[in-house]
Write an enzyme that holds these catalytic residues in place. Sequence first.
Site, PDB file in Angstrom:
ATOM      1  N   GLY A 177       0.844  -1.185   0.000  1.00 39.51           N
ATOM      2  CA  GLY A 177       0.000   0.000   0.000  1.00 39.51           C
ATOM      3  C   GLY A 177       0.879   1.234   0.000  1.00 39.51           C
ATOM      4  O   GLY A 177       2.031   1.176   0.441  1.00 39.51           O
ATOM      5  N   GLN A 183       3.219   9.995   0.899  1.00 40.87           N
ATOM      6  CA  GLN A 183       4.494   9.316   1.106  1.00 40.87           C
ATOM      7  C   GLN A 183       5.464   9.579  -0.040  1.00 40.87           C
ATOM      8  O   GLN A 183       6.653   9.346   0.094  1.00 40.87           O
ATOM      9  CB  GLN A 183       4.291   7.795   1.228  1.00 40.87           C
ATOM     10  CG  GLN A 183       3.612   7.369   2.502  1.00 40.87           C
ATOM     11  CD  GLN A 183       3.490   5.864   2.567  1.00 40.87           C
ATOM     12  OE1 GLN A 183       2.505   5.308   2.108  1.00 40.87           O
ATOM     13  NE2 GLN A 183       4.511   5.203   3.109  1.00 40.87           N
ATOM     14  N   CYS A 199       6.553   0.091   7.286  1.00 39.91           N
ATOM     15  CA  CYS A 199       6.102   1.217   6.480  1.00 39.91           C
ATOM     16  C   CYS A 199       7.192   1.596   5.489  1.00 39.91           C
ATOM     17  O   CYS A 199       8.373   1.652   5.842  1.00 39.91           O
ATOM     18  CB  CYS A 199       5.810   2.401   7.402  1.00 39.91           C
ATOM     19  SG  CYS A 199       5.244   3.867   6.524  1.00 39.91           S
ATOM     20  N   LEU A 200       6.789   1.887   4.270  1.00 39.68           N
ATOM     21  CA  LEU A 200       7.746   2.290   3.248  1.00 39.68           C
ATOM     22  C   LEU A 200       8.425   3.609   3.609  1.00 39.68           C
ATOM     23  O   LEU A 200       9.500   3.904   3.100  1.00 39.68           O
ATOM     24  CB  LEU A 200       7.046   2.397   1.890  1.00 39.68           C
ATOM     25  CG  LEU A 200       6.430   1.088   1.388  1.00 39.68           C
ATOM     26  CD1 LEU A 200       5.651   1.326   0.116  1.00 39.68           C
ATOM     27  CD2 LEU A 200       7.495   0.029   1.186  1.00 39.68           C
ATOM     28  N   HIS A 217      -3.804   1.633   7.975  1.00 40.74           N
ATOM     29  CA  HIS A 217      -2.462   2.221   7.869  1.00 40.74           C
ATOM     30  C   HIS A 217      -2.453   3.383   6.868  1.00 40.74           C
ATOM     31  O   HIS A 217      -1.922   4.457   7.146  1.00 40.74           O
ATOM     32  CB  HIS A 217      -1.488   1.115   7.451  1.00 40.74           C
ATOM     33  CG  HIS A 217      -0.057   1.526   7.347  1.00 40.74           C
ATOM     34  ND1 HIS A 217       0.912   1.075   8.224  1.00 40.74           N
ATOM     35  CD2 HIS A 217       0.586   2.327   6.462  1.00 40.74           C
ATOM     36  CE1 HIS A 217       2.077   1.602   7.880  1.00 40.74           C
ATOM     37  NE2 HIS A 217       1.913   2.361   6.812  1.00 40.74           N
ATOM     38  N   GLU A 218      -3.078   3.166   5.698  1.00 45.66           N
ATOM     39  CA  GLU A 218      -3.055   4.212   4.658  1.00 45.66           C
ATOM     40  C   GLU A 218      -3.913   5.415   5.075  1.00 45.66           C
ATOM     41  O   GLU A 218      -3.534   6.558   4.816  1.00 45.66           O
ATOM     42  CB  GLU A 218      -3.518   3.652   3.313  1.00 45.66           C
ATOM     43  CG  GLU A 218      -2.688   2.488   2.786  1.00 45.66           C
ATOM     44  CD  GLU A 218      -1.184   2.696   2.817  1.00 45.66           C
ATOM     45  OE1 GLU A 218      -0.718   3.847   2.738  1.00 45.66           O
ATOM     46  OE2 GLU A 218      -0.461   1.698   2.923  1.00 45.66           O
ATOM     47  N   HIS A 241      -1.856   7.520   7.290  1.00 50.80           N
ATOM     48  CA  HIS A 241      -0.903   8.354   6.546  1.00 50.80           C
ATOM     49  C   HIS A 241      -1.544   9.660   6.088  1.00 50.80           C
ATOM     50  O   HIS A 241      -0.960  10.737   6.220  1.00 50.80           O
ATOM     51  CB  HIS A 241      -0.396   7.625   5.297  1.00 50.80           C
ATOM     52  CG  HIS A 241       0.825   6.796   5.533  1.00 50.80           C
ATOM     53  ND1 HIS A 241       1.993   7.311   6.015  1.00 50.80           N
ATOM     54  CD2 HIS A 241       1.056   5.476   5.342  1.00 50.80           C
ATOM     55  CE1 HIS A 241       2.894   6.339   6.113  1.00 50.80           C
ATOM     56  NE2 HIS A 241       2.346   5.218   5.714  1.00 50.80           N
TER      57      HIS A 241
HETATM   58 ZN   LIG Z   1       3.229   3.441   5.663  1.00 50.45          ZN
END
Ligand SMILES: [Zn+2]
Length: 138
Positions: A8, A13, A56-57, A98-99, A102
């Site tokens: 995701g 991000q 997380c990215l 999670h998204e 963000h």
């Molecule tokens: Zn993340």
Amino acid sequence: MYAADGVGLAANQVGESLRVFVYDCPDDDDRRHVGHVVNPRLVEADGVVLRGPEGCLSLPGLEAGTERYDHAVVEGVTVDGEPVRVHGSGWFARCLQHECDHLDGGLYVDRVKGWRRRRVMWQAGRSAWGRGGEGARY
Ligand SMILES: [Zn+2]
């Protein structure tokens, strides 16, 4: 997202000030969910609270046991303006929550408490790079 083996990704991000996220994420029944939501709203987050490894990215190489509901529903629209309602369970419910976090300026580590939080913050200071753990990255 794919380049970093994520499941995701939220627009902010990657430096885009838009309320959009994309996903390509399995649920706990190994069903693949692929799509996007524009102007998403988390309208349901309920069921059992499960602690699972989450990464997380935006925080490469880190993960921590994070509590999430195992059921979530997000409403929004598609890129064409069509209403969309996305149901998630298990890992996919975790991804949706999670998204949405963000896009509200949050990170999963904000939800991690106690020694898990101390450990992930220690890891963040020790190594900002590298890959680790088995949890999914969003
Ligand atoms: Zn993340």
